[in-house]
Motif scaffolding. Structure first.
Motif, PDB file in Angstrom:
ATOM      1  N   LEU A  25       0.837  -1.199   0.000  1.00 48.39           N
ATOM      2  CA  LEU A  25       0.000   0.000   0.000  1.00 48.39           C
ATOM      3  C   LEU A  25       0.878   1.257   0.000  1.00 48.39           C
ATOM      4  N   ASN A  26       1.875   1.305   0.877  1.00 47.63           N
ATOM      5  CA  ASN A  26       2.729   2.486   1.012  1.00 47.63           C
ATOM      6  C   ASN A  26       3.700   2.677  -0.143  1.00 47.63           C
ATOM      7  N   ALA A  27       3.887   1.647  -0.965  1.00 50.55           N
ATOM      8  CA  ALA A  27       4.744   1.748  -2.148  1.00 50.55           C
ATOM      9  C   ALA A  27       3.947   2.158  -3.385  1.00 50.55           C
ATOM     10  N   ASP A  28       2.624   2.173  -3.281  1.00 50.78           N
ATOM     11  CA  ASP A  28       1.748   2.515  -4.400  1.00 50.78           C
ATOM     12  C   ASP A  28       1.764   4.032  -4.609  1.00 50.78           C
ATOM     13  N   SER A  29       2.276   4.481  -5.746  1.00 47.64           N
ATOM     14  CA  SER A  29       2.410   5.920  -5.998  1.00 47.64           C
ATOM     15  C   SER A  29       1.059   6.635  -6.011  1.00 47.64           C
ATOM     16  N   GLU A  30      -0.009   5.959  -6.401  1.00 48.51           N
ATOM     17  CA  GLU A  30      -1.324   6.607  -6.405  1.00 48.51           C
ATOM     18  C   GLU A  30      -1.857   6.765  -4.977  1.00 48.51           C
ATOM     19  N   VAL A  31      -1.667   5.766  -4.128  1.00 47.01           N
ATOM     20  CA  VAL A  31      -2.079   5.873  -2.725  1.00 47.01           C
ATOM     21  C   VAL A  31      -1.299   7.000  -2.043  1.00 47.01           C
ATOM     22  N   MET A  32      -0.022   7.119  -2.385  1.00 49.41           N
ATOM     23  CA  MET A  32       0.860   8.089  -1.735  1.00 49.41           C
ATOM     24  C   MET A  32       0.947   9.413  -2.495  1.00 49.41           C
ATOM     25  N   ARG A  33       0.042   9.639  -3.402  1.00 45.90           N
ATOM     26  CA  ARG A  33       0.054  10.829  -4.256  1.00 45.90           C
ATOM     27  C   ARG A  33       0.110  12.132  -3.474  1.00 45.90           C
ATOM     28  N   PHE A  34      -0.542  12.200  -2.328  1.00 47.91           N
ATOM     29  CA  PHE A  34      -0.600  13.440  -1.565  1.00 47.91           C
ATOM     30  C   PHE A  34       0.326  13.424  -0.356  1.00 47.91           C
ATOM     31  N   PHE A  35       1.336  12.578  -0.434  1.00 44.18           N
ATOM     32  CA  PHE A  35       2.409  12.516   0.562  1.00 44.18           C
ATOM     33  C   PHE A  35       3.712  12.827  -0.163  1.00 44.18           C
ATOM     34  N   PRO A  36       4.741  13.230   0.569  1.00 44.18           N
ATOM     35  CA  PRO A  36       5.986  13.613  -0.101  1.00 44.18           C
ATOM     36  C   PRO A  36       6.613  12.500  -0.926  1.00 44.18           C
ATOM     37  N   ALA A  37       6.462  11.256  -0.499  1.00 51.59           N
ATOM     38  CA  ALA A  37       7.086  10.142  -1.225  1.00 51.59           C
ATOM     39  C   ALA A  37       6.458   8.829  -0.789  1.00 51.59           C
ATOM     40  N   GLN A  53      10.543   1.762   6.149  1.00 57.14           N
ATOM     41  CA  GLN A  53       9.754   2.917   6.594  1.00 57.14           C
ATOM     42  C   GLN A  53       8.309   2.513   6.884  1.00 57.14           C
ATOM     43  N   SER A  54       7.756   1.648   6.047  1.00 57.79           N
ATOM     44  CA  SER A  54       6.389   1.177   6.240  1.00 57.79           C
ATOM     45  C   SER A  54       6.268   0.370   7.528  1.00 57.79           C
ATOM     46  N   ASP A  55       7.218  -0.536   7.773  1.00 58.17           N
ATOM     47  CA  ASP A  55       7.203  -1.326   9.008  1.00 58.17           C
ATOM     48  C   ASP A  55       7.309  -0.416  10.235  1.00 58.17           C
ATOM     49  N   ASP A  56       8.158   0.607  10.135  1.00 55.42           N
ATOM     50  CA  ASP A  56       8.326   1.561  11.236  1.00 55.42           C
ATOM     51  C   ASP A  56       7.017   2.313  11.498  1.00 55.42           C
ATOM     52  N   LEU A  57       6.330   2.729  10.440  1.00 55.71           N
ATOM     53  CA  LEU A  57       5.052   3.420  10.591  1.00 55.71           C
ATOM     54  C   LEU A  57       4.024   2.514  11.257  1.00 55.71           C
ATOM     55  N   ALA A  58       3.954   1.257  10.858  1.00 55.19           N
ATOM     56  CA  ALA A  58       3.016   0.317  11.477  1.00 55.19           C
ATOM     57  C   ALA A  58       3.308   0.166  12.966  1.00 55.19           C
ATOM     58  N   ALA A  59       4.578   0.055  13.320  1.00 53.22           N
ATOM     59  CA  ALA A  59       4.960  -0.089  14.736  1.00 53.22           C
ATOM     60  C   ALA A  59       4.589   1.165  15.521  1.00 53.22           C
ATOM     61  N   ARG A  60       4.844   2.337  14.960  1.00 47.51           N
ATOM     62  CA  ARG A  60       4.499   3.594  15.648  1.00 47.51           C
ATOM     63  C   ARG A  60       2.985   3.753  15.768  1.00 47.51           C
ATOM     64  N   ALA A  61       2.248   3.359  14.729  1.00 48.91           N
ATOM     65  CA  ALA A  61       0.783   3.461  14.749  1.00 48.91           C
ATOM     66  C   ALA A  61       0.202   2.613  15.877  1.00 48.91           C
ATOM     67  N   ASP A  62       0.711   1.393  16.020  1.00 48.92           N
ATOM     68  CA  ASP A  62       0.208   0.504  17.068  1.00 48.92           C
ATOM     69  C   ASP A  62       0.651   0.966  18.458  1.00 48.92           C
ATOM     70  N   ALA A  63       1.871   1.485  18.567  1.00 46.13           N
ATOM     71  CA  ALA A  63       2.391   1.937  19.868  1.00 46.13           C
ATOM     72  C   ALA A  63       1.589   3.096  20.441  1.00 46.13           C
ATOM     73  N   LEU A  64       0.911   3.853  19.580  1.00 46.62           N
ATOM     74  CA  LEU A  64       0.093   4.964  20.072  1.00 46.62           C
ATOM     75  C   LEU A  64      -0.932   4.493  21.106  1.00 46.62           C
TER      76      LEU A  64
END
Length: 191
Positions: free
Chosen positions: A26-38, A44-55
């Motif tokens: 999902l995070n590698a899909d350029s259309e999904v990430m169109r409105f994000f910097p990259a 990076q995706s695994d890190d985001l998942a870990a941070r999301a759950d840690a919240l």
């Protein structure tokens, strides 16, 4: 506290190791990430998942992994996170979402975000919830409007380059049920 929430078609739950691969796709899909910097790398995706759950452990709320109730398929995330520092509403909470392209156009983002908002107002007793996106992101802005959120101003996102077309952002706001103008949400059940 049990953080799982179910809607008519979706399950909002804590993250599983098995979510990481489809989340990376999902995070590698350029259309999904169109409105994000990259787009994001797998790391990076695994890190985001870990941070999301840690919240959930840090704040008592977070970004849920989102799965279809009928198939169990992971389709993205939705939930609540502290607003970023240095932007309007930075002392508040934001509702956000990111779904795989195959899940677009089915009302899943609205249904999941409505459940997250219900959680914010009933379980956390928040007075208001924010949502931000690039001004250009019309799809997300429409979801915010379907949720009953109202524009609360535009700003330049401080983490984006001044030359970036994504830098102009808009903030939407929804007040809690004790506030005038609060739309009613559909039934949401916790388990």
């Amino acid at each position: 506290m049990d953080f799982e929430v179910r809607t008519e078609r979706l399950v909002l739950r804590r993250w599983l190791e098995s979510d990481r691969k489809p989340f990376a796709v999902l995070n590698a899909d350029s259309e999904v990430m169109r409105f994000f910097p990259a787009s994001l790398t797998r790391e990076q995706s695994d890190d985001l998942a870990a941070r999301a759950d840690a919240l959930f452990d840090v704040h008592g709320f977070g970004l849920w992994a989102l799965e279809r109730g009928d198939t169990g398929e992971f389709i993205g995330f939705t939930g609540l996170a502290p607003m970023l520092e240095g932007i309007p509403g930075s002392d508040g909470v934001e509702v956000g979402w990111r779904l795989a392209r195959a899940a677009w156009g089915r009302g899943f983002a609205t249904e999941a975000a409505a459940a997250a908002l219900s959680w914010a107002f009933t379980e956390l007793a928040l007075a208001e919830v924010n949502s931000i996106t690039a001004v250009l992101n019309i799809r997300s802005r429409r979801v915010m409007e379907r949720l009953g959120m109202r524009p609360a101003g535009e700003f330049e996102h401080p983490r984006l380059s001044p030359a970036s077309p994504l830098r102009p952002h808009v903030r939407y706001l929804l007040t809690g049920p004790h506030q005038p103008g609060r739309p009613t949400q559909g039934p949401v059940t916790g388990r």
